[in-house]
Design a protein around this motif. Structure first.
Motif, mmCIF file in Angstrom:
data_model
loop_
_atom_site.group_PDB
_atom_site.id
_atom_site.type_symbol
_atom_site.label_atom_id
_atom_site.label_comp_id
_atom_site.label_asym_id
_atom_site.label_seq_id
_atom_site.Cartn_x
_atom_site.Cartn_y
_atom_site.Cartn_z
ATOM 1 N N THR A 259 0.865 -1.174 0.000
ATOM 2 C CA THR A 259 0.000 0.000 0.000
ATOM 3 C C THR A 259 0.901 1.223 0.000
ATOM 4 O O THR A 259 2.134 1.097 -0.022
ATOM 5 C CB THR A 259 -0.962 0.026 1.202
ATOM 6 N N GLN A 260 0.287 2.395 0.042
ATOM 7 C CA GLN A 260 1.055 3.631 -0.041
ATOM 8 C C GLN A 260 0.431 4.676 0.873
ATOM 9 O O GLN A 260 -0.797 4.818 0.925
ATOM 10 C CB GLN A 260 1.054 4.134 -1.487
ATOM 11 N N ILE A 261 1.279 5.391 1.613
ATOM 12 C CA ILE A 261 0.820 6.497 2.451
ATOM 13 C C ILE A 261 0.960 7.780 1.643
ATOM 14 O O ILE A 261 2.046 8.104 1.161
ATOM 15 C CB ILE A 261 1.635 6.567 3.752
ATOM 16 N N LYS A 262 -0.144 8.491 1.488
ATOM 17 C CA LYS A 262 -0.170 9.651 0.604
ATOM 18 C C LYS A 262 -0.401 10.932 1.406
ATOM 19 O O LYS A 262 -1.189 10.947 2.347
ATOM 20 C CB LYS A 262 -1.271 9.476 -0.446
ATOM 21 N N ILE A 263 0.298 11.980 1.015
ATOM 22 C CA ILE A 263 0.143 13.297 1.640
ATOM 23 C C ILE A 263 -0.112 14.319 0.544
ATOM 24 O O ILE A 263 0.622 14.369 -0.444
ATOM 25 C CB ILE A 263 1.403 13.701 2.432
ATOM 26 N N SER A 264 -1.148 15.133 0.718
ATOM 27 C CA SER A 264 -1.406 16.225 -0.213
ATOM 28 C C SER A 264 -0.638 17.457 0.266
ATOM 29 O O SER A 264 -1.116 18.212 1.120
ATOM 30 C CB SER A 264 -2.903 16.545 -0.289
ATOM 31 N N PHE A 265 0.555 17.647 -0.277
ATOM 32 C CA PHE A 265 1.353 18.796 0.136
ATOM 33 C C PHE A 265 0.777 20.110 -0.384
ATOM 34 O O PHE A 265 1.091 21.172 0.149
ATOM 35 C CB PHE A 265 2.796 18.630 -0.326
ATOM 36 N N GLU A 266 -0.049 20.036 -1.407
ATOM 37 C CA GLU A 266 -0.719 21.260 -1.857
ATOM 38 C C GLU A 266 -1.564 21.837 -0.728
ATOM 39 O O GLU A 266 -1.497 23.031 -0.429
ATOM 40 C CB GLU A 266 -1.607 20.967 -3.069
ATOM 41 N N ASN A 267 -2.362 20.978 -0.103
ATOM 42 C CA ASN A 267 -3.208 21.444 0.992
ATOM 43 C C ASN A 267 -2.365 21.909 2.177
ATOM 44 O O ASN A 267 -2.672 22.922 2.815
ATOM 45 C CB ASN A 267 -4.158 20.327 1.429
ATOM 46 N N VAL A 268 -1.287 21.187 2.475
ATOM 47 C CA VAL A 268 -0.412 21.564 3.584
ATOM 48 C C VAL A 268 0.192 22.949 3.347
ATOM 49 O O VAL A 268 0.190 23.809 4.238
ATOM 50 C CB VAL A 268 0.703 20.515 3.772
ATOM 51 N N LEU A 269 0.694 23.184 2.141
ATOM 52 C CA LEU A 269 1.318 24.476 1.840
ATOM 53 C C LEU A 269 0.300 25.612 1.844
ATOM 54 O O LEU A 269 0.593 26.724 2.293
ATOM 55 C CB LEU A 269 2.035 24.412 0.492
ATOM 56 N N ARG A 270 -0.901 25.340 1.348
ATOM 57 C CA ARG A 270 -1.939 26.379 1.359
ATOM 58 C C ARG A 270 -2.257 26.805 2.796
ATOM 59 O O ARG A 270 -2.364 27.998 3.096
ATOM 60 C CB ARG A 270 -3.205 25.869 0.674
ATOM 61 N N GLN A 271 -2.414 25.810 3.670
ATOM 62 C CA GLN A 271 -2.726 26.123 5.063
ATOM 63 C C GLN A 271 -1.551 26.820 5.746
ATOM 64 O O GLN A 271 -1.741 27.718 6.577
ATOM 65 C CB GLN A 271 -3.091 24.840 5.812
ATOM 66 N N ALA A 272 -0.339 26.414 5.402
ATOM 67 C CA ALA A 272 0.849 27.058 5.977
ATOM 68 C C ALA A 272 0.916 28.526 5.571
ATOM 69 O O ALA A 272 1.225 29.401 6.398
ATOM 70 C CB ALA A 272 2.107 26.324 5.527
ATOM 71 N N LEU A 273 0.614 28.813 4.317
ATOM 72 C CA LEU A 273 0.636 30.201 3.848
ATOM 73 C C LEU A 273 -0.425 31.041 4.547
ATOM 74 O O LEU A 273 -0.196 32.207 4.876
ATOM 75 C CB LEU A 273 0.433 30.245 2.334
ATOM 76 N N LYS A 274 -1.592 30.454 4.782
ATOM 77 C CA LYS A 274 -2.633 31.178 5.521
ATOM 78 C C LYS A 274 -2.142 31.549 6.913
ATOM 79 O O LYS A 274 -2.339 32.665 7.388
ATOM 80 C CB LYS A 274 -3.895 30.325 5.630
ATOM 81 N N ALA A 275 -1.503 30.579 7.572
ATOM 82 C CA ALA A 275 -1.013 30.831 8.929
ATOM 83 C C ALA A 275 0.083 31.892 8.930
ATOM 84 O O ALA A 275 0.107 32.780 9.790
ATOM 85 C CB ALA A 275 -0.493 29.532 9.542
ATOM 86 N N LEU A 276 0.995 31.817 7.970
ATOM 87 C CA LEU A 276 2.075 32.798 7.899
ATOM 88 C C LEU A 276 1.557 34.185 7.553
ATOM 89 O O LEU A 276 2.178 35.193 7.891
ATOM 90 C CB LEU A 276 3.104 32.362 6.848
ATOM 91 N N ASN A 277 0.424 34.233 6.881
ATOM 92 C CA ASN A 277 -0.138 35.502 6.455
ATOM 93 C C ASN A 277 -1.107 36.092 7.474
ATOM 94 O O ASN A 277 -1.629 37.182 7.286
ATOM 95 C CB ASN A 277 -0.867 35.315 5.119
ATOM 96 N N ASP A 278 -1.331 35.355 8.554
ATOM 97 C CA ASP A 278 -2.260 35.806 9.588
ATOM 98 C C ASP A 278 -1.657 36.974 10.359
ATOM 99 O O ASP A 278 -0.466 36.986 10.665
ATOM 100 C CB ASP A 278 -2.552 34.643 10.540
ATOM 101 N N ASP A 279 -2.493 37.949 10.698
ATOM 102 C CA ASP A 279 -2.006 39.101 11.464
ATOM 103 C C ASP A 279 -1.522 38.694 12.851
ATOM 104 O O ASP A 279 -0.612 39.295 13.408
ATOM 105 C CB ASP A 279 -3.112 40.157 11.602
#
Length: 364
Positions: A259-279
Motif C-alpha cells: 500500500t502507499q501512504i499519501k500526503i497532499s502537500f498542496e493542501n499543507v502548503l496552502r494552510q501554511a501560507l494562511k497561517a504565515l499571512n495571519d495578522d
C-alpha cells in the motif's frame, strides 16, 4: 454614442461588482489578506530530484504558486549545520516568511531573538518542546496511516519478519514506528518488526545499505520506511520484495507495493501560507488529521487477499469516524506498561516519550 457608452457601463457594472466580491471572498479564504506576489522561502533537506519528500513539496509548491500568485524561493539540500546560514540568507533578501520542509530540530533557530524582532515567521514539521513567537507547526497525524500500513504489511508477510528504515530517532519517527508495529501485531500476533536507521541524509547508498542489512542479515521479507526520499522503495523493487510506499513516486503501480501512504502537500502548503499571512503572530499548531484532504492511503496490493483488504477498509472507515485504535494494554519493548486497560494512548504520549512498543527490534 453617449447613450451607447452609458448602456455599456451599466451592463458592465454588475460584472465589475461581482468580480470585486469574488476577489474579496478569495482573499478571505486565504487568511483575510492577499498573498499575491509575495516571496516565501521553502527550505528543503534534500534535492528536488529525489522523487520523494523534497520532490513532492517542490511539485506542490509550483501548483500553489500558480493558484495563489506567491513566489517560492528554494533552498535545497540544506543540512542541519547549514540551516542557520540558509535562513540568514533569506532574511538578507528581505524574505520574512519561511517554510522549513524537514523534521529536523529547529530549537536553536527558533530561539534566535532577532527572528521575532525582525518579524520573521516560520512554518515547519518540527515539534518544539516550547512553542515560540512566530512559529507554526505543521502537524501531520501519520499514526493512523502507519497503523493501517503495519496491518497490511503483516498480512502480506510470509515469514513474520518485516523491516522498517528510518533516518533518525526524532519523536515523529518513533511515533510512526510504534503505530506501524501496533497495526502489524493486531493483524498477526507475535510478528517481528526490525528497525534500522540509515545514516545522515546526503551519504550516497546508506538507505540502500540499510535495506540490504534488513534483508540479508535479519531475513525480513518486506520493507517499510519513513524517509525523505524513495530509495527504499527502489531497493525493494530491485530486490523483488514487498514494500509499503511513502508519498507519490515512480512505479507506484508495482505489484510489489502493499500500500502507499499519501500526503497532499498542496493542501499543507496552502494552510501554511494562511497561517504565515495571519495578522496574529503567536505560536500555532496546524493539525492535518488522517482521512481529511491531506493524509490518506493508496490502493492495497502486494498479494493481499480480498478478506484482508475488506478488513483494512473497515479499519480505515472506523478511524475516520474517530475510533481509537491505540488503547488498552500497551507495553514497550522493555516490558513496561505504557497504556492501561480502559485508557487511550494520546498523541503526546507517542511524541513525548523515548520508547518503542513491544514487538520492535532495533538492529544496527
Amino acid at each position: 454614442m453617449i447613450k451607447c457608452r452609458i448602456l455599456h457601463i451599466a451592463l458592465a457594472l454588475p460584472l465589475l461588482i461581482s468580480a470585486c466580491i469574488f476577489l474579496y471572498l478569495m482573499q478571505q479564504e486565504d487568511g483575510g489578506k492577499a498573498i499575491s506576489n509575495e516571496k516565501v522561502a521553502l527550505v528543503l533537506p534534500g534535492k528536488t530530484s529525489d522523487q520523494g519528500w523534497n520532490r513532492a513539496l517542490f511539485a506542490a509548491s509550483a501548483k500553489v504558486e500558480q493558484d495563489l500568485g506567491v513566489k517560492f524561493v528554494y533552498l535545497q539540500d540544506v543540512s542541519a549545520d547549514d540551516l542557520q546560514n540558509a535562513v540568514s540568507a533569506m532574511r538578507n533578501q528581505r524574505i520574512t516568511k519561511i517554510i522549513m520542509g524537514s523534521f529536523k530540530d529547529l530549537s536553536l533557530l527558533l530561539s534566535q531573538k532577532h527572528s521575532a524582532k525582525e518579524g520573521v515567521r516560520y512554518a515547519g514539521f518540527y515539534t518544539p518542546k516550547d512553542y515560540v513567537y512566530g512559529y507554526t507547526e505543521l502537524r501531520l497525524d501519520l499514526e493512523y496511516a502507519y497503523y493501517l500500513a503495519g496491518f497490511a504489511a503483516a498480512r502480506a508477510s510470509k515469514n513474520g519478519r518485516i523491516g522498517f528504515v528510518i533516518e533518525n530517532f526524532e519523536p515523529l519517527s518513533k511515533a510512526v514506528v510504534n503505530a506501524f508495529v501496533m497495526g502489524a501485531r493486531r493483524a498477526v500476533s507475535g510478528i517481528m518488526v526490525f528497525v534500522t536507521r540509515s545514516d545522515e541524509l546526503g551519504h550516497k547508498g546508506t538507505a540502500e545499505a540499510a535495506c540490504d542489512r534488513l534483508l540479508d542479515i535479519w531475513t525480513v521479507d518486506s520493507l517499510a520506511y519513513f524517509a525523505s526520499n524513495n530509495a527504499i522503495s527502489r531497493r525493494a523493487r530491485m530486490r523483488g520484495v514487498h514494500y509499503v510506499g511513502f508519498l507519490d513516486g515512480p512505479n507506484t503501480a508495482s505489484n510489489l507495493m502493499i500500500t502507499q501512504i499519501k500526503i497532499s502537500f498542496e493542501n499543507v502548503l496552502r494552510q501554511a501560507l494562511k497561517a504565515l499571512n495571519d495578522d496574529e503572530n503567536s505560536a500555532k499548531i496546524l493539525d492535518f488529521p488522517f482521512g481529511d484532504q491531506s493524509i490518506s492511503m493508496g490502493a492495497y496490493g502486494g498479494d493481499l487477499d480480498d478478506e484482508d483488504i475488506k478488513q483494512l477498509r473497515v479499519l480505515d472507515r472506523q478511524m475516520r469516524e474517530g475510533y481509537a485504535v491505540f488503547q488498552g494494554n500497551i507495553y514497550d519493548n522493555d516490558g513496561n506498561e505504557r497504556c492501561h486497560r480502559g485508557q487511550t494512548l494520546d498523541r503526546n504520549a507517542f511524541l513525548g516519550k523515548s520508547w518503542f512498543v513491544e514487538g520492535t527490534y532495533l538492529v544496527p
